[in-house]
Each structure stands twice: as C-alpha cells, then as structure tokens.
Design a protein around this motif. Structure first.
Motif, PDB file in Angstrom:
ATOM      1  N   ASP A 392      40.968  44.928  41.891  1.00  0.00           N
ATOM      2  CA  ASP A 392      41.342  44.748  43.305  1.00  0.00           C
ATOM      3  C   ASP A 392      40.161  44.273  44.142  1.00  0.00           C
ATOM      4  O   ASP A 392      40.346  43.662  45.205  1.00  0.00           O
ATOM      5  CB  ASP A 392      41.888  46.052  43.885  1.00  0.00           C
ATOM      6  N   LYS A 393      38.949  44.568  43.668  1.00  0.00           N
ATOM      7  CA  LYS A 393      37.735  44.135  44.368  1.00  0.00           C
ATOM      8  C   LYS A 393      37.192  42.823  43.774  1.00  0.00           C
ATOM      9  O   LYS A 393      36.044  42.460  44.042  1.00  0.00           O
ATOM     10  CB  LYS A 393      36.659  45.217  44.260  1.00  0.00           C
ATOM     11  N   SER A 394      38.023  42.144  42.971  1.00  0.00           N
ATOM     12  CA  SER A 394      37.637  40.874  42.331  1.00  0.00           C
ATOM     13  C   SER A 394      36.420  41.036  41.426  1.00  0.00           C
ATOM     14  O   SER A 394      35.602  40.124  41.301  1.00  0.00           O
ATOM     15  CB  SER A 394      37.362  39.802  43.411  1.00  0.00           C
ATOM     16  N   ARG A 395      36.331  42.183  40.750  1.00  0.00           N
ATOM     17  CA  ARG A 395      35.242  42.444  39.808  1.00  0.00           C
ATOM     18  C   ARG A 395      35.848  42.573  38.397  1.00  0.00           C
ATOM     19  O   ARG A 395      35.676  43.551  37.696  1.00  0.00           O
ATOM     20  CB  ARG A 395      34.482  43.703  40.213  1.00  0.00           C
ATOM     21  N   VAL A 396      36.591  41.501  38.030  1.00  0.00           N
ATOM     22  CA  VAL A 396      37.392  41.546  36.810  1.00  0.00           C
ATOM     23  C   VAL A 396      36.516  41.587  35.565  1.00  0.00           C
ATOM     24  O   VAL A 396      36.776  42.364  34.629  1.00  0.00           O
ATOM     25  CB  VAL A 396      38.344  40.335  36.748  1.00  0.00           C
ATOM     26  N   SER A 418      46.491  48.453  32.212  1.00  0.00           N
ATOM     27  CA  SER A 418      45.133  47.894  32.241  1.00  0.00           C
ATOM     28  C   SER A 418      45.161  46.408  31.889  1.00  0.00           C
ATOM     29  O   SER A 418      44.489  45.589  32.536  1.00  0.00           O
ATOM     30  CB  SER A 418      44.223  48.648  31.265  1.00  0.00           C
ATOM     31  N   PHE A 419      45.943  46.043  30.858  1.00  0.00           N
ATOM     32  CA  PHE A 419      46.076  44.629  30.503  1.00  0.00           C
ATOM     33  C   PHE A 419      46.616  43.827  31.691  1.00  0.00           C
ATOM     34  O   PHE A 419      46.128  42.729  31.994  1.00  0.00           O
ATOM     35  CB  PHE A 419      47.013  44.468  29.298  1.00  0.00           C
ATOM     36  N   GLU A 420      47.623  44.375  32.348  1.00  0.00           N
ATOM     37  CA  GLU A 420      48.237  43.661  33.464  1.00  0.00           C
ATOM     38  C   GLU A 420      47.248  43.452  34.609  1.00  0.00           C
ATOM     39  O   GLU A 420      47.176  42.362  35.192  1.00  0.00           O
ATOM     40  CB  GLU A 420      49.469  44.419  33.959  1.00  0.00           C
ATOM     41  N   SER A 421      46.455  44.491  34.913  1.00  0.00           N
ATOM     42  CA  SER A 421      45.465  44.366  35.984  1.00  0.00           C
ATOM     43  C   SER A 421      44.411  43.314  35.633  1.00  0.00           C
ATOM     44  O   SER A 421      44.038  42.479  36.468  1.00  0.00           O
ATOM     45  CB  SER A 421      44.793  45.712  36.252  1.00  0.00           C
ATOM     46  N   LEU A 422      43.924  43.346  34.397  1.00  0.00           N
ATOM     47  CA  LEU A 422      42.882  42.405  33.968  1.00  0.00           C
ATOM     48  C   LEU A 422      43.393  40.965  33.937  1.00  0.00           C
ATOM     49  O   LEU A 422      42.736  40.043  34.436  1.00  0.00           O
ATOM     50  CB  LEU A 422      42.365  42.801  32.587  1.00  0.00           C
ATOM     51  N   ILE A 423      44.566  40.754  33.361  1.00  0.00           N
ATOM     52  CA  ILE A 423      45.119  39.401  33.264  1.00  0.00           C
ATOM     53  C   ILE A 423      45.433  38.852  34.655  1.00  0.00           C
ATOM     54  O   ILE A 423      45.155  37.678  34.946  1.00  0.00           O
ATOM     55  CB  ILE A 423      46.373  39.394  32.357  1.00  0.00           C
ATOM     56  N   THR A 424      46.003  39.703  35.519  1.00  0.00           N
ATOM     57  CA  THR A 424      46.288  39.271  36.892  1.00  0.00           C
ATOM     58  C   THR A 424      45.007  38.868  37.604  1.00  0.00           C
ATOM     59  O   THR A 424      44.953  37.844  38.305  1.00  0.00           O
ATOM     60  CB  THR A 424      47.000  40.387  37.669  1.00  0.00           C
ATOM     61  N   GLY A 425      43.948  39.672  37.420  1.00  0.00           N
ATOM     62  CA  GLY A 425      42.667  39.356  38.052  1.00  0.00           C
ATOM     63  C   GLY A 425      42.057  38.067  37.527  1.00  0.00           C
ATOM     64  O   GLY A 425      41.544  37.249  38.302  1.00  0.00           O
TER      65      GLY A 425
END
Length: 484
Positions: A392-396, A418-425
């Motif tokens: 969310d802080k663009s620190r993917v 976790s996969f979804e957050s990383l891939i979305t980022g």
C-alpha cells in the motif's frame, strides 16, 4: 468422599462370597501344581534376576486371569512389583488377560497413584473388552468390571477419574458422559480437575451448551427438578477454574452473551475471579471492540491488587490494536515491560498488525525484525498484514524481499492474499515481468488466478498501452468466471 462411603454406595447389600477375590486360600493352585502363596513368596522375596526364571519353572503354563488377580491382590501394597509382574506375563504370553485381570491391576495402580500407567491399562482394557462393533459399549464394560472388583481390591474413588480421563484421551466422549452420569446416580462426583477436563472435552465435541448442561448436572444445580426416587447430590460449589472452563467454551463458540452470564454467576456462587477470568471476559469485549468495558475490567482487576499476566496484556493489546489505537497499546506494552513480564510472539504480532492498520509500516518492520531476532515465527495473518502494508506504501520489492526471507528463515510460504497484494503492487508499478513470474509461482502453489489478479494485470497492461493483452485477459476472466 471416603473409600468407606464409596464402598457402601457401590455395594450397599453385597456380601462377600466364598468365590470372590476378597477370600483367598493360600493353597489355591496355580496350574493345579503351585500354590498362590508360593508365587507371591517368589515375587516378594527373591531377587529380580532369579525371580522370573523361578516363576517360569514353577508355572510353565502361566496363569489364568483369576489366578493372576489372586496373586496381585496379595501384592497390592507394592504397585511397582505388580506392574512388573503384569508386563512379564504379557511379554512371555503367560496370561490371556481379560477384564477381571485388567480391572484388578488398574485398581492397584490407581490406589498406588501410578496414574499414567493406570490410564494406559484402562485404554488396553477398553480395546480387549469386546468386538469392534461394540465400540461405544466397551468403556461401559470396563466401568462395570471396575465396580464389581472395587471392594475386593481395596481401591480408591480416583480410579473412576482415570477411567474418564482414558475415555477423553481416546475421544470416547459419549461413553464418558454415560459413565459420569452413572457415577452421579451413585452420588460419586469426579474430582475438580477431572470435571474441568470433562466439561472442556464435551464442550469442544458437542458444543458449549452441552458442556454447560453437564456442568449443572455434576454440581447438582438442577436437583430440584429430579424425581424423588433418584438420589440427590448435595450442592457443592464449583471452583473458579470450572467457571473459567465454561467461559472459554462459550467464547470459543462465539456465544459472548453466555460468557457474560457465567461471569455474573461467579459472584452468585461466591467465587473469586482470577486474572484468567478477567482475560476471558476482556477478550469477549475486545472481539466486540468494546474497549471501554475491557479497560474498566482491567482497572477493576488492578483495584483488587491482581497482577496481570502475559495473557491479560496480550488480550488488551489485541483489542486496542484491532481498533487502531496503537498509542494505548504502546502504553500497556511499556507497563508490561516495566513489570518485568517478557513479551511473546503473540505480543509482537498484535502490535505489528496494529502498526500496519494505522499505516505505520516502518514501526511494523522494526517489530518484525525484533521477532526475527528472538526467533518468533509470525503467523500467516501477520505476514499478510505486513505485506499488504508495504504494498500500500508502494514498497513492493521490499515486501517481496521479506516474503523470500520468511521462506528461508521460517519456512513460511506466501498465502493467496500475499500473492494478490504483491502482484497488484507490481502491476501498479508497471513491473509486468516480475508480476508474471510471481503469478506463475502462485499457480504452482495451487492458487488459481482470482478476479483481483486479472484486474491487476488488465490495469497494468492498459497503463503500458498494451490494450490487446488487456482485452484478451478481460475476455478470459469473463469466460472462466473466476471467483472474487
């Protein structure tokens, strides 16, 4: 209850019979050759090295269960020797033990407080007490046999607690309920620790309301509704540990109103709540985000000069972190540290998630590093919160590094979220190649692409101007009807 009272209840009109185990003839033969008294003498007076070889020569054909029982009753004040004799007959196949011989040795081990060994033999007795199509009746047969042999073995009421314990460990909950009710009908109540374990297991297996009903039966709280021809149990006040057991059962079943009801009964029964009692009710309030009530309980506990333990602190941490009041959680954390109480992995996880909830990922990272230094293994939900907070802080890429280090250090694999957050980022940052590699890894872990994954790739390709790929993925998503 005294042993004398128990005997009078179990055997109110029974008179010893010449054939009962309470009457022995020292000339009673073993295999029609060796008197029981001789066997007893060999066991008690000879050294262990020669004892067994002499017994084998005296009784080459071994013992029948009745003879074995006669021998060991003479040795009932030496339970360790009885156990060695039992094991020897089993190892050498010198006795086909049945419920009689098992019951006898169980009584002797129970009166000698060899609890662990007695429970093991009770479980063995249950297994040999009938065919496999009589699973539910097997423990009841053992109970009946223990009742019949109780007086002759000079046993103690504690033996029935061990029977209940053995049933609970074997997950024979319905059988344990029947046994407890049969004991209650004879005015025999298991001890407090057995009652607590029994109520807890019944609640976990059959639900908290069933556990509560059993609790009322055990402590005679429904005596007034019983028929006159059933012996009534005098009211005995339950201890706080029992009421705590009930509160935990209702809390775990999500029945918060019942938790509060049991809390009110604590005062009615003149019991004094302990720190654990307060923690359970505080946890219920925290789950409902009623932190004013939880904090009032905390102050009441402190006013009674109760020192909160780590469970109480973790409970209050969780509540304030859940609603995002991290400053209050920090205040309690400092208080805990000043009190000399060591934090646990749970403590760190609550605070880490609290920081992530408020967007303070730098503080969350410091807590995570502290956890790693103490070798505290975070759970999956904590990792999800940290990964999402960083993304969310663009620190993917930083989040991806943490995922890889968690895999190496803790053996933790990323979850779907976790996969979804990383891939979305990654897609949001235009790093489509890395996103594709991660998506392939996700599929290899057994996770199918969700609508969130498709949406992330579609948005990413559109930002790059690759409308053809974006439209292709959109059609694919509609055709496969992926789940959200």
């Amino acid at each position: 209850m005294t042993i004398r009272a128990l005997k009078s209840i179990l055997f109110p009109t029974q008179k010893p019979k010449p054939s009962s185990l309470s009457t022995f003839s020292t000339s009673s033969p073993c295999n029609d050759q060796t008197p029981i008294s001789t066997v007893v003498s060999v066991l008690t007076h000879q050294r262990s090295k020669s004892r067994w070889s002499n017994l084998r020569s005296l009784c080459p054909n071994g013992f029948n269960p009745k003879e074995f029982s006669q021998v060991v009753i003479h040795l009932k004040n030496n339970p360790h020797l009885v156990l060695r004799f039992f094991n020897w007959t089993k190892q050498k196949s010198l006795c086909q033990h049945d419920l009689l011989s098992y019951s006898t040795i169980i009584h002797i081990l129970a009166r000698g407080r060899l609890k662990g060994q007695a429970v093991i033999l009770i479980q063995e007795a249950i297994r040999v007490s009938g065919s496999d199509d009589e699973l539910e009746s097997k423990p009841l047969k053992v109970f009946e046999s223990l009742v019949k042999t109780y007086k002759q073995c000079g046993s103690a009421p504690f033996v029935f607690d061990l029977l209940i314990k053995a049933c609970l460990e074997s997950k024979k909950i319905d059988s344990s309920i029947k046994i407890v009710r049969m004991l209650l009908s004879r005015s025999i109540r298991p001890n407090y620790s057995t009652c607590n374990s029994f109520i807890r297991n019944v609640s976990q297996s059959h639900g908290a309301p069933e556990g509560y009903m059993i609790y009322r039966e055990i402590f005679g709280l429904d005596c007034e509704s019983r028929e006159d021809n059933v012996r009534r149990i005098p009211s005995v006040r339950p201890k706080i540990e029992t009421l705590n057991t009930l509160m935990v059962a209702f809390y775990q079943d999500g029945m918060v109103d019942k938790v509060k009801e049991i809390w009110d009964q604590i005062a009615e029964l003149n019991c004094n709540p302990n720190s654990y009692s307060y923690s359970i009710l505080m946890a219920a309030y925290c789950d409902e985000e009623k932190m004013d009530e939880a904090e009032a309980l905390w102050e009441e506990m402190r006013a009674k000069n109760m020192d909160p333990d780590i469970m109480a602190y973790n409970t209050i941490f969780s509540g304030f972190c859940r609603i995002g009041e991290i400053e209050k959680a920090e205040k309690f954390f400092r208080e805990m540290t000043m009190s000399g109480i060591e934090s646990t992995s749970t403590t760190h996880e609550h605070i880490l998630r609290g920081y992530c909830k408020t967007g303070n990922v730098d503080s969350a990272l410091l807590v995570y590093k502290d956890m790693r230094g103490k070798d505290f293994r975070p759970d999956a939900s904590t990792m999800v919160a940290l990964i999402r907070g960083l993304c969310d802080k663009s620190r993917v890429l930083e989040a991806l590094d943490i995922v890889r280090s968690a895999e190496r250090h803790f053996g933790l694999h990323p979850t779907r979220k976790s996969f979804e957050s990383l891939i979305t980022g990654l897609c949001s940052e235009g790093n489509m190649e890395e996103a594709l590699r991660l998506q392939a890894e996700m599929v290899s872990k057994g996770f199918k692409p969700s609508s969130e994954i498709y949406t992330a790739f579609i948005s990413g390709y559109r930002k790059q101007g690759n409308l053809e790929m974006a439209d292709k993925l959109k059609n694919e998503m509609l055709q496969t009807q992926v789940s959200v």
